[in-house]
Structures are given as structure tokens and as C-alpha cells.
Write a protein that holds these residues in place. Structure first.
Motif, PDB file in Angstrom:
ATOM      1  N   SER A 145       8.188 -74.919  -9.300  1.00  0.00           N
ATOM      2  CA  SER A 145       7.460 -75.226  -8.068  1.00  0.00           C
ATOM      3  C   SER A 145       8.227 -74.727  -6.844  1.00  0.00           C
ATOM      4  CB  SER A 145       7.221 -76.738  -7.958  1.00  0.00           C
ATOM      5  OG  SER A 145       6.609 -77.071  -6.729  1.00  0.00           O
ATOM      6  N   VAL A 146       9.527 -75.018  -6.806  1.00  0.00           N
ATOM      7  CA  VAL A 146      10.361 -74.590  -5.675  1.00  0.00           C
ATOM      8  C   VAL A 146      10.430 -73.068  -5.590  1.00  0.00           C
ATOM      9  CG1 VAL A 146      12.706 -74.593  -4.737  1.00  0.00           C
ATOM     10  CG2 VAL A 146      11.723 -76.715  -5.644  1.00  0.00           C
ATOM     11  N   SER A 155      10.777 -71.804   4.248  1.00  0.00           N
ATOM     12  CA  SER A 155      12.173 -72.067   4.618  1.00  0.00           C
ATOM     13  C   SER A 155      12.474 -73.561   4.677  1.00  0.00           C
ATOM     14  CB  SER A 155      12.497 -71.428   5.974  1.00  0.00           C
ATOM     15  OG  SER A 155      11.638 -71.941   6.981  1.00  0.00           O
ATOM     16  N   PHE A 156      11.418 -74.373   4.750  1.00  0.00           N
ATOM     17  CA  PHE A 156      11.565 -75.828   4.748  1.00  0.00           C
ATOM     18  C   PHE A 156      10.524 -76.386   3.800  1.00  0.00           C
ATOM     19  CE2 PHE A 156      10.477 -80.102   6.222  1.00  0.00           C
ATOM     20  CZ  PHE A 156      11.732 -80.682   6.268  1.00  0.00           C
ATOM     21  N   ILE A 157      10.975 -77.166   2.823  1.00  0.00           N
ATOM     22  CA  ILE A 157      10.079 -77.637   1.755  1.00  0.00           C
ATOM     23  C   ILE A 157       9.912 -79.148   1.829  1.00  0.00           C
ATOM     24  CG2 ILE A 157       9.794 -77.812  -0.747  1.00  0.00           C
ATOM     25  CD1 ILE A 157      11.343 -75.182  -0.986  1.00  0.00           C
TER      26      ILE A 157
END
Length: 240
Positions: A145-146, A155-157
Motif C-alpha cells: 500500500s505504501v 510525500s505525506f501519507i
């Protein structure tokens, strides 16, 4: 088959453990246990559909199962394809939708093709979604997933980002997870989704898991109070 006053979980996950040990106790080869275990899985699918379970996830083959002897792994895949092409046709005729979760593209081509055929044949069924966790690992699912998000330039999850990129992101989290054979661990099963699941562990080996044991587990579930991190008014300290 409906049990009066029994609250049925919307989504049940089952870690079907103990086939090999069951066979060895009877002086048989481990593969015999897998054959009997497959029949038990078929029974549980039918019971679940009749009881009103909407989603059922069966831990069929983990990413760690590749460590088993090659002969056993090959037998498991042949047995799986056989069941998909014969017994599962009867199952889907009763309104069962077959789905698969895991790194399916890493499986032998014959298995991939069988999965695709049965998935397509059952696509419009809506009585119960039967999810076979195949070549599945909870850690691997999160990593995949990542990596999808990274490939999209994220850039931000956030949690929502990860959730939306899980293998089957439309399936709700399991309410109840059952594990047979006396082991009391998740073994890399639905790690993200099981954050607030209720668990039931039984010493019964999977080939001996019958309807009475299933109902026994569901009765235990019915005694649980699910707070999801909130406060139950009967709790003096407000802890979960």
C-alpha cells in the motif's frame, strides 16, 4: 440454521490452523489433513452464508507458507485449484462472491487463472463475499500500500491513504477473528484491519472444527462489549 437472539458479525476472519498436526496424530501424511481441512472450509462457507455473515475471510496460504517443503506447497496449490474448479462452483451457485486478497500475481499461473475464472463467474453474487487470503501477509499488504502511494508521488501519507490502497479497500474490518489449533497469535493475518477485532482461540484443530464449535465461538462473540477505544458507561475507570 438461524440461531435465535444470536448477533452475527458482519465480517469474520478465520485462521485455519492444524491440518498437518491433525493428520500426523492419526498416522497420516500432512496432505491428508489439508484435504479434510478443505472440506471443513467448504462447510464453514455454507454455514456462514446461512447464518447471515456478509464477509468471510479465510487465511488460505500465507507469504510465510512458502517455507514449507516444496512437495507440500505444490500439493496445496493443486488442491486449491481443484476446489476452485469443482466444489466452489456449487458454492457460488448459492450466491457466494469469491474474491482474493494477497500477492496473487506471484502465484503459479495455473492458480492465478483459476482465481480469475471463479472471481468473474461470481462477480454479481451478493449473499456473502468469500475472501481467500492467498499468498497473503499483513505486513506485506501495508508495504504494498505504501509503495503504491510512493509511486503516486505522495510525500505525506495518512491512515486514509494506506486504507484506500489495501488489497480490498472496500471490505470492512473484521469484527471477529477465529483461530484454531491452540495457537494464540495472528501470524501476519489482517494486521491493519484487526486493530479492533474480537479474537477467539480454540484448541480444536481445523479438521475437527464443526458447526457446534462455530456456534460456540459466535456465542463468545456475543458476550463481548465492543468500545473501539471509547467509554462504556458501566466501566468505572473508563478504560477500554
Amino acid at each position: 440454521m438461524i440461531i435465535e437472539d444470536l448477533k452475527i458479525p458482519n465480517h469474520i476472519g478465520i485462521i485455519m490452523d492444524g491440518n498437518g498436526r491433525w493428520a500426523q496424530k492419526k498416522g497420516k501424511k500432512r496432505n491428508f489433513g489439508h484435504e479434510v481441512g478443505a472440506q471443513v472450509a467448504e462447510n464453514v462457507i455454507e454455514w456462514s452464508a446461512d447464518l447471515g455473515v456478509r464477509y468471510l475471510t479465510l487465511y488460505s496460504f500465507s507469504t510465510e507458507n512458502w517455507k514449507r517443503p516444496e512437495s507440500e506447497v505444490n500439493f496445496l496449490f493443486k488442491l486449491f485449484v481443484k476446489y476452485l474448479e469443482t466444489r466452489m462452483l456449487k458454492i457460488i451457485s448459492k450466491g457466494v462472491r469469491m474474491r482474493f486478497s494477497g500477492r496473487i500475481d506471484k502465484l503459479p499461473l495455473e492458480v492465478q487463472n483459476a482465481c480469475s475464472r471463479i472471481e468473474n463467474k461470481s462477480l454479481n453474487n451478493d449473499k456473502i463475499d468469500l475472501i481467500m487470503a492467498l499468498n497473503y501477509g499483513g505486513r506485506q499488504e501495508i508495504v504494498d500500500s505504501v509503495n503504491k502511494l510512493i509511486s503516486q508521488g505522495k510525500s505525506f501519507i495518512t491512515e486514509e491513504d494506506i486504507l484506500s490502497n489495501l488489497y480490498l479497500n472496500d471490505v470492512p474490518d473484521p469484527d471477529f477473528i477465529i483461530r484454531t489449533s491452540g495457537e494464540e497469535r495472528l501470524s501476519n493475518f489482517l494486521l491493519w484491519q484487526s486493530a479492533y477485532s474480537e479474537f477467539y482461540f480454540t484448541d480444536v484443530l481445523w479438521p475437527d472444527f464443526d458447526y457446534e464449535e462455530y456456534i460456540k465461538a459466535l456465542k463468545v462473540y456475543n458476550k463481548r462489549v465492543r468500545r473501539f477505544g471509547g467509554i462504556n458507561r458501566s466501566d468505572e475507570n473508563g478504560c477500554e
